[in-house]
Motif scaffolding. Structure first.
Motif, mmCIF file in Angstrom:
data_model
loop_
_atom_site.group_PDB
_atom_site.id
_atom_site.type_symbol
_atom_site.label_atom_id
_atom_site.label_comp_id
_atom_site.label_asym_id
_atom_site.label_seq_id
_atom_site.Cartn_x
_atom_site.Cartn_y
_atom_site.Cartn_z
ATOM 1 N N TYR A 299 4.378 0.442 -19.075
ATOM 2 C CA TYR A 299 3.056 0.271 -18.480
ATOM 3 C C TYR A 299 3.085 0.755 -17.037
ATOM 4 N N LYS A 300 1.901 1.047 -16.504
ATOM 5 C CA LYS A 300 1.757 1.441 -15.108
ATOM 6 C C LYS A 300 0.835 0.452 -14.411
ATOM 7 N N LEU A 301 0.783 0.555 -13.093
ATOM 8 C CA LEU A 301 -0.034 -0.346 -12.290
ATOM 9 C C LEU A 301 -1.134 0.427 -11.570
ATOM 10 N N GLY A 302 -2.265 -0.237 -11.410
ATOM 11 C CA GLY A 302 -3.361 0.368 -10.688
ATOM 12 C C GLY A 302 -4.063 -0.650 -9.812
ATOM 13 N N ALA A 303 -5.044 -0.168 -9.056
ATOM 14 C CA ALA A 303 -5.833 -1.029 -8.179
ATOM 15 C C ALA A 303 -7.289 -0.994 -8.617
ATOM 16 N N GLN A 304 -8.049 -1.968 -8.145
ATOM 17 C CA GLN A 304 -9.446 -2.099 -8.553
ATOM 18 C C GLN A 304 -10.424 -1.429 -7.598
ATOM 19 N N ASN A 305 -9.925 -1.013 -6.447
ATOM 20 C CA ASN A 305 -10.796 -0.429 -5.437
ATOM 21 C C ASN A 305 -9.911 0.115 -4.323
ATOM 22 N N MET A 306 -10.477 0.930 -3.457
ATOM 23 C CA MET A 306 -9.768 1.428 -2.285
ATOM 24 C C MET A 306 -10.800 1.910 -1.277
ATOM 25 N N SER A 307 -10.331 2.133 -0.070
ATOM 26 C CA SER A 307 -11.216 2.631 0.974
ATOM 27 C C SER A 307 -11.365 4.144 0.867
ATOM 28 N N GLU A 308 -12.513 4.634 1.291
ATOM 29 C CA GLU A 308 -12.684 6.078 1.413
ATOM 30 C C GLU A 308 -12.088 6.604 2.709
ATOM 31 N N GLN A 309 -11.674 5.683 3.584
ATOM 32 C CA GLN A 309 -11.047 6.065 4.852
ATOM 33 C C GLN A 309 -9.534 6.206 4.682
ATOM 34 N N LEU A 310 -8.936 7.043 5.490
ATOM 35 C CA LEU A 310 -7.500 7.289 5.382
ATOM 36 C C LEU A 310 -6.681 6.275 6.166
ATOM 37 N N VAL A 311 -7.154 5.912 7.359
ATOM 38 C CA VAL A 311 -6.432 4.997 8.228
ATOM 39 C C VAL A 311 -7.366 4.596 9.361
ATOM 40 N N GLY A 312 -7.100 3.456 10.006
ATOM 41 C CA GLY A 312 -7.895 3.135 11.181
ATOM 42 C C GLY A 312 -8.395 1.706 11.220
ATOM 43 N N ALA A 313 -9.365 1.468 12.076
ATOM 44 C CA ALA A 313 -9.872 0.122 12.329
ATOM 45 C C ALA A 313 -10.940 -0.246 11.300
ATOM 46 N N PHE A 314 -10.472 -0.552 10.081
ATOM 47 C CA PHE A 314 -11.364 -0.913 8.983
ATOM 48 C C PHE A 314 -10.859 -2.223 8.378
ATOM 49 N N THR A 315 -11.181 -3.306 9.056
ATOM 50 C CA THR A 315 -10.637 -4.614 8.711
ATOM 51 C C THR A 315 -10.883 -4.959 7.240
ATOM 52 N N GLY A 316 -9.816 -5.357 6.569
ATOM 53 C CA GLY A 316 -9.907 -5.781 5.184
ATOM 54 C C GLY A 316 -9.790 -4.673 4.161
ATOM 55 N N GLU A 317 -9.769 -3.421 4.597
ATOM 56 C CA GLU A 317 -9.707 -2.302 3.666
ATOM 57 C C GLU A 317 -8.256 -1.928 3.351
ATOM 58 N N ILE A 318 -8.066 -1.234 2.233
ATOM 59 C CA ILE A 318 -6.745 -0.771 1.807
ATOM 60 C C ILE A 318 -6.859 0.705 1.472
ATOM 61 N N SER A 319 -5.938 1.498 1.996
ATOM 62 C CA SER A 319 -6.007 2.946 1.817
ATOM 63 C C SER A 319 -5.302 3.397 0.549
ATOM 64 N N ALA A 320 -5.575 4.628 0.160
ATOM 65 C CA ALA A 320 -4.932 5.211 -1.018
ATOM 66 C C ALA A 320 -3.423 5.286 -0.832
ATOM 67 N N ASP A 321 -2.972 5.680 0.357
ATOM 68 C CA ASP A 321 -1.529 5.763 0.605
ATOM 69 C C ASP A 321 -0.871 4.397 0.499
ATOM 70 N N MET A 322 -1.561 3.350 0.952
ATOM 71 C CA MET A 322 -1.011 1.997 0.838
ATOM 72 C C MET A 322 -0.864 1.595 -0.630
ATOM 73 N N LEU A 323 -1.834 1.984 -1.447
ATOM 74 C CA LEU A 323 -1.753 1.666 -2.869
ATOM 75 C C LEU A 323 -0.565 2.376 -3.516
ATOM 76 N N ARG A 324 -0.365 3.622 -3.158
ATOM 77 C CA ARG A 324 0.786 4.351 -3.685
ATOM 78 C C ARG A 324 2.081 3.655 -3.286
ATOM 79 N N THR A 325 2.168 3.223 -2.036
ATOM 80 C CA THR A 325 3.361 2.535 -1.555
ATOM 81 C C THR A 325 3.595 1.233 -2.318
ATOM 82 N N ALA A 326 2.515 0.568 -2.701
ATOM 83 C CA ALA A 326 2.613 -0.704 -3.418
ATOM 84 C C ALA A 326 2.928 -0.526 -4.894
#
Length: 248
Positions: A56-83
């Motif tokens: 099996y593989k793992l996925g996420a239910q949502n992500m930010s459209e932003q790459l990085v920065g001051a977006f409190t509570g958001e999670i980036s695509a790169d962070m999901l890959r790392t996780a």
């Protein structure tokens, strides 16, 4: 015979526990091959707790459209890959309805996901009112066009999930024939962007899918699996759905 390997996706939404993580992992690890592609999308806090298994593989239910920065509570695509995520659900009807996500934001998210090496699962679907007004195909075309009209190259890296909003969490589901008609329309519509990618893309169904109704859905030519909500929290039911999908 269907050439696209079925995909079964568990969307836990804001549910789950460490006990469920272990129970689900244990149950999936003993399923007999061959299996469909299986994807578990828990709340992101649980991603790192899943044991590593090949089936099996793992996925996420949502992500930010932003790459990085001051977006409190958001999670980036790169962070999901790392996780440890390989996929991400984008444009789920609950995100559209409850959090006001627009087609333009969803389109941006799909591009960011693909650029980061994630496979987006783009959700499209109509409300009950839209269905009763016979606007289903119009609504789906708009949602698909918003993502792929200007970015047709993204289709080859995507999964599409048809989730009639009137069937999510209601116990109602489209009949296999109704779902097949819509899936066929989606595939034909996508072919205007890339014929080869449209033939290969997995189009899965989401909408009160259970162990009792999934077999008939999976038997349809253009239904390549399912995005499962409530039943994905029941280990035995989800395992049964996976087993039935492999035989479709």
């Amino acid at each position: 015979m269907r050439q696209r390997k079925p995909l079964v996706v568990a969307n836990w939404k804001m549910n789950g526990s460490l006990d469920l993580v272990q129970q689900m992992s244990d149950a999936l690890s003993v399923l007999k091959q061959p299996l469909p592609d299986i994807l578990i999308c828990p709340p992101v806090i649980f991603l790192s707790y899943f044991p590593k298994h090949a089936n099996y593989k793992l996925g996420a239910q949502n992500m930010s459209e932003q790459l990085v920065g001051a977006f409190t509570g958001e999670i980036s695509a790169d962070m999901l890959r790392t996780a440890g995520a390989s996929h991400v659900i984008i444009g789920h009807s609950e995100r559209r309805a409850l959090y006001g996500e627009l087609d333009s934001v969803i389109s941006q998210k799909v591009k960011v996901a693909v650029d980061a090496g994630l496979t987006p699962i783009l959700c499209v679907g109509e409300t009950l009112q839209q269905r009763e007004e016979e606007k289903t195909l119009q609504v789906l075309a708009r949602q698909l066009d918003a993502v792929y009209a200007a970015q047709p190259h993204l289709l080859a890296h995507s999964v599409v999930s048809y989730e009639p909003i009137w069937a999510i969490g209601t116990g109602q589901t489209a009949t296999p024939q109704q779902a097949q008609q819509v899936h066929q329309f989606i595939r034909q519509h996508l072919a205007q962007y890339d014929v080869q990618a449209a033939d290969a893309v997995k189009i899965i169904y989401g909408g009160s899918v259970t162990a009792a109704n999934c077999e008939a859905l999976f038997a349809e030519a253009d239904i390549d699996g399912a995005l499962i909500g409530g039943a994905s929290l029941k280990v035995a039911d989800f395992s049964a759905i996976c087993t039935m999908a492999k035989d479709s």
